[in-house]
Design an enzyme around this catalytic site. Structure first.
Site: not given
Ligand code: UDP
Length: 328
Positions: A32, A37, A57-58, A106, A146
Site C-alpha cells: 500500500d 489506506g 506505489d504500484v 506473467k 474511476y
C-alpha cells in the site's frame, strides 16, 4: 506455502482480504502507499510470521523477491470524493498499476484477480445489472476517472489473458460496507453513521430516490475468495441484490443509531447513478455463492465499529490531506 500479494492491503477490502488469506494458511505480502489506506487496519498482522508489509506505489515498477502464486489487485481510491481530490492517481492505479501487476503475474506465472466495480455500468439503463450489460458511462465526467480506469483495467486484463494465456479473474464489486471503512471517506454509510455519531443532520444528496444495494464485507470477501479459485476468466458481479433508496436508508440509520437526527437535502453529485442492483445469477451458478448477512445485522456490526473509534477519527476533517502524495 502459497504466497499471495494483496495491493491496497491497508484499505477497507484489502485488509479484510489479508486477514482471510492469512487465516487460510497463505503467506501474504501486503502492499500500500497509504494514499487512502490506514495502517491501523493491518497493524494486528504486524507480528504474524505469515504476513509481510511493503510500502509501495504500484503505479511504479513492482518488485517481489521469490515465488508468487496469486495477486489480488485492490489498490484504488474508491470514493466519489476521492475521485475529485486525486483524479490522476485514480486513473494511474487502475491503468498503470494494473499493467505493472499483470507484468508481475506473467513473470511469476501467478494467477491474478483484479478488483473491478459496478461503476463499469455507469448510470445503468438496464436494471438489475448483469455482466453482459455494457454500461452507460460518461468518460469525461468527474467519476469518469474511476469508471474508465476500471474499464481499461478489465480490457488490459482480458488482453493479458487472451494474448499471454495469463490466469486472470475479474470481480465487479457492488457497494460493500463494514468495519474499517474510512469514516470520513464521504461514502454514504460512513457519512450517515459519522453524522449520527456527531449529532449532525444526515445529508441526503438529491431527493434520495436513487437506489443502492449494500453487501456486507464478509460476504464480499467470501465471493472474491471463491472466484479466485474458480476457473472462470470473465467478470463476475459480487454484491447483495437487496435494494433500497438512499432516503429510506437514511431513516433506517437514524433508527439503528437511535440518534433522532433530521435529514437535510443537498445537491446531487454529477453522474450519480440513479439505480444500482447486482444480478448475481452468475455468481450463484459458478461459485455457489450468495450473500448471507442481511442489512440489519451488517449495519449493527458496522455501527459497533464506528462507535468504538477513537475521538480523533470521528472528528478528523472531511478527507485526508493528499498534497504530500502529489508529485510536483
Ligand atoms: N449519498 C448521500 N449522502 C451522503 C453521501 C452519499 O445521499 O452523505 C448518496 C450518493 O449521492 C449516492 C449514494 O448515497 O447516490 C451512494 O453513494 P456512495 O458515495 O456511498 O457510493 P456510490 O454508490 O455513489 O459509488
Amino acid at each position: 506455502m502459497k504466497r499471495v500479494l494483496i495491493t491496497g492491503a491497508s484499505g477497507f477490502l484489502g485488509s479484510h482480504l489479508c486477514d482471510r488469506f492469512v487465516n487460510e494458511g497463505f503467506f501474504v505480502i501486503g502492499m500500500d502507499n497509504f494514499i487512502t489506506g490506514d495502517y491501523d487496519n493491518i497493524r494486528h498482522l504486524e507480528k504474524n510470521n505469515n504476513f509481510q508489509f511493503i510500502e509501495h506505489d504500484v503505479t511504479e515498477f513492482v518488485k517481489i523477491e521469490g515465488q508468487l502464486d496469486y495477486i489480488l489487485h485492490f489498490a484504488s481510491p474508491a470514493s466519489p470524493i476521492d475521485y475529485l481530490k486525486i483524479p490522476i492517481q485514480t486513473l494511474k492505479v487502475g491503468s498503470l498499476g494494473t499493467h505493472n501487476l499483470l507484468g508481475l503475474a506473467k513473470a511469476k506465472n501467478a494467477r491474478i484477480l483484479i478488483a473491478s466495480t459496478s461503476e463499469v455500468y455507469g448510470d445503468p439503463l438496464v436494471h438489475p445489472q448483469s455482466e453482459n450489460y455494457y454500461g452507460n458511462v460518461n468518460s469525461i465526467g468527474p467519476r469518469g476517472v474511476y469508471d474508465e480506469a476500471k474499464r481499461f483495467q478489465e480490457s488490459i486484463t482480458m488482453a493479458y489473458h487472451r494474448f499471454h494465456g495469463l490466469e486472470t479473474r475479474i470481480v465487479r464489486i457492488f457497494n460493500t460496507y463494514g468495519p474499517r471503512m474510512r469514516l470520513n471517506d464521504g461514502r454514504v454509510i460512513p457519512a450517515f453513521m459519522g453524522q449520527a455519531l456527531r449529532g449532525e443532520d444526515l445529508t441526503i444528496f438529491g431527493d434520495g430516490s436513487q437506489t443502492r444495494s449494500f453487501c456486507y464485507v464478509d460476504d464480499q470477501v467470501e465471493g472474491i475468495f471463491r472466484l479466485l479459485f474458480s476457473d472462470y476468466s470473465y467478470p463476475v458481479n459480487i454484491g447483495n441484490p437487496h435494494e433500497i433508496s438512499i432516503k429510506d436508508f437514511a431513516f433506517e440509520i437514524i433508527k439503528l443509531t437511535n440518534s433522532n437526527q433530521k435529514v437535510i437535502f443537498k445537491e446531487l453529485p454529477v453522474d450519480d447513478p440513479s439505480q444500482r442492483q447486482p444480478d448475481i445469477s452468475l455468481a450463484k451458478k459458478l461459485l455457489d455463492w450468495a450473500p448471507k448477512i442481511g442489512r440489519e445485522e451488517g449495519m449493527k456490526r458496522t455501527f459497533e465499529y464506528f462507535k468504538n473509534l477513537p475521538e480523533e477519527k470521528l472528528y478528523k476533517s472531511e478527507h485526508k490531506d493528499f498534497s504530500n502524495h502529489i508529485k510536483k
